[in-house]
Design a protein around this motif. Structure first.
Motif, PDB file in Angstrom:
ATOM      1  N   LYS A   1       0.842  -1.205   0.000  1.00 27.60           N
ATOM      2  CA  LYS A   1       0.000   0.000   0.000  1.00 27.60           C
ATOM      3  C   LYS A   1       0.871   1.248   0.000  1.00 27.60           C
ATOM      4  O   LYS A   1       0.520   2.280  -0.533  1.00 27.60           O
ATOM      5  N   THR A   2       2.043   1.125   0.630  1.00 27.76           N
ATOM      6  CA  THR A   2       2.967   2.256   0.716  1.00 27.76           C
ATOM      7  C   THR A   2       3.603   2.508  -0.652  1.00 27.76           C
ATOM      8  O   THR A   2       4.067   1.562  -1.284  1.00 27.76           O
TER       9      THR A   2
ATOM     10  N   GLY B   1      11.060   4.432   4.447  1.00 26.32           N
ATOM     11  CA  GLY B   1      11.631   3.154   4.879  1.00 26.32           C
ATOM     12  C   GLY B   1      12.638   2.701   3.834  1.00 26.32           C
ATOM     13  O   GLY B   1      12.372   2.828   2.636  1.00 26.32           O
ATOM     14  N   LEU B   2      13.764   2.175   4.283  1.00 25.68           N
ATOM     15  CA  LEU B   2      14.828   1.809   3.335  1.00 25.68           C
ATOM     16  C   LEU B   2      15.107   0.311   3.356  1.00 25.68           C
ATOM     17  O   LEU B   2      15.280  -0.299   4.419  1.00 25.68           O
ATOM     18  N   ILE B   3      15.165  -0.279   2.158  1.00 28.63           N
ATOM     19  CA  ILE B   3      15.595  -1.672   1.986  1.00 28.63           C
ATOM     20  C   ILE B   3      16.850  -1.630   1.123  1.00 28.63           C
ATOM     21  O   ILE B   3      16.797  -1.188  -0.034  1.00 28.63           O
TER      22      ILE B   3
ATOM     23  N   LYS C   1       2.846   2.302   8.392  1.00 23.56           N
ATOM     24  CA  LYS C   1       2.328   3.465   7.641  1.00 23.56           C
ATOM     25  C   LYS C   1       3.441   4.474   7.326  1.00 23.56           C
ATOM     26  O   LYS C   1       3.305   5.678   7.562  1.00 23.56           O
ATOM     27  N   LEU C   2       4.541   3.957   6.826  1.00 17.83           N
ATOM     28  CA  LEU C   2       5.655   4.827   6.442  1.00 17.83           C
ATOM     29  C   LEU C   2       5.259   5.664   5.216  1.00 17.83           C
ATOM     30  O   LEU C   2       4.334   5.313   4.486  1.00 17.83           O
ATOM     31  N   ALA C   3       5.968   6.771   5.017  1.00 15.44           N
ATOM     32  CA  ALA C   3       5.644   7.664   3.893  1.00 15.44           C
ATOM     33  C   ALA C   3       5.885   6.948   2.569  1.00 15.44           C
ATOM     34  O   ALA C   3       5.029   6.940   1.675  1.00 15.44           O
TER      35      ALA C   3
END
Ligand code: TXA
Ligand code: MG
Length: 322
Positions: free
Chosen positions: A237-238, A251-253, A291-293
């Motif tokens: 969803k993000t 959020g970082l991957i 619910k990260l940006a």
């Protein structure tokens, strides 16, 4: 129903009996969790489509435990397909072969080809062996997620994704995390030469080296027109972006060698490409729950499973339409 049932010899037998009785059983494979039904039971297969809200024209993969059952499902196995099966099964490879015309086509979305796979996961194999021992011939199983959502890589995620849609008697077998974490490599074996339709853990280079031939390069353009191939498949969803600089709140991957900028939430820090793949979908889910940006995936490598990771990340990414 009970949320999840731990894998054991007895739950595997119960799962097999449930499948033969027309129930749905979600089970682990080495790639992702599958939502299984008796592939010969029209009503059970129909429930898969209903629960996932998946269009009926999108074919399902049939899972078996050994190659003796192939003759039941398919006619004509090209030599190269036979070789791939011997080398890579049980394993993360699905072969698309010409369907035995005696087999009803509700499992193949009306197509004359059928996808077959022997998974390399002890829980899956135990369930399949039991199922076959009591008279079953194959388990149809797409990934155990809603259409266009992310494939689950553990039993809890199956429950969160589909739990409310299950009925009494259906089961989710918990066999731990899926080791590979992204779906199988799909190879079209209906023509003179094999063609990769979906990249995965078994890469084009591995196949080329093994078969000693050059394959047509997999591109996003020469893909098949089925569910794995929709532009918006595998979407969290993000909003997700690939290879851009993360901003505060994102959020970082990324591989562990890449530092986390200030105020960016690190979703995963894989040391290797394999752990990048196996944690990818659960990181997407974590970002949704938090619910990260935005999700930012950084991966600049192209070797090995990086191609499959980039395929999934690109399909999950937010496209800016103009
Ligand atoms: O790793 C996997 O393949 C997992 C596990 C559970 O085995 N299964 C999986 O199934 O990813 P699913 O349905 O989520 O994705 C299978 C893809 C779909 O894009 C489907 O359209 C394609 O394979 N497919 C299946 N049968 C096909 C066929 N006969 N011809 C062309 N494409 C086919
Ligand atoms: Mg799927």
């Amino acid at each position: 129903m009970r949320q999840t049932t731990p894998f054991s010899k007895s739950s595997a037998l119960r799962a097999a009996i449930s499948l033969l009785q027309g129930r749905l059983v979600a089970f682990p494979t080495e790639t992702v969790y599958g939502l299984g039904a008796d592939a010969l039971n029209r009503q059970a297969v129909s429930r898969i489509y209903q629960i996932k809200e998946r269009p009926r024209s999108h074919p399902l993969i049939v899972h078996i435990s050994n190659t003796n059952l192939l003759k039941y499902w398919v006619i004509e196995i090209p030599d190269y397909a036979q070789q791939i099966a011997e080398q890579f099964w049980p394993g993360p490879v699905t072969l698309i072969l010409k369907k035995n015309p005696m087999i009803n086509d509700f499992v193949t979305g009306g197509q004359s080809n059928i996808g077959i796979r022997i998974p390399n996961n002890s829980c899956a194999l135990e369930i399949l062996r039991n199922f076959e021992a009591i008279g079953g011939t194959g388990v149809a199983a797409p990934s155990a997620n809603m259409f266009k959502s992310i494939s689950p890589t553990n039993a809890q995620d199956v429950w969160k994704e589909l739990g409310k849609r299950f009925s009494n008697g259906d089961l989710i077998i918990d066999g731990g995390n899926s080791k590979i974490g992204i779906e199988s490599t799909i190879i079209d074996c209906t023509k003179l030469h094999p063609k990769i339709l979906r990249p995965g853990y078994i890469t084009q280079t591995m196949l080329e080296n093994f078969l000693d031939i050059k394959l047509k390069k997999f591109t996003q353009k020469n893909k098949i027109n089925h569910s794995g191939e929709h532009l918006t498949h595998y979407q969290p969803k993000t909003p997700l972006f690939v290879n851009i600089t993360p901003l505060p709140g994102d959020g970082l991957i990324a591989l562990s060698e890449i530092d986390t900028p200030q105020s960016v939430y690190r979703l995963s820090t894989p040391e290797t490409l394999d752990s990048f793949a196996s944690s990818l979908y659960s990181s997407f889910r974590k970002a949704d729950e938090m619910k990260l940006a935005r999700i930012v995936v950084i991966l600049e490598r192209q070797d090995g499973i990086a191609e499959a990771i980039m395929d999934r990340a690109t399909k999950a990414s937010t496209r800016i339409l103009n």
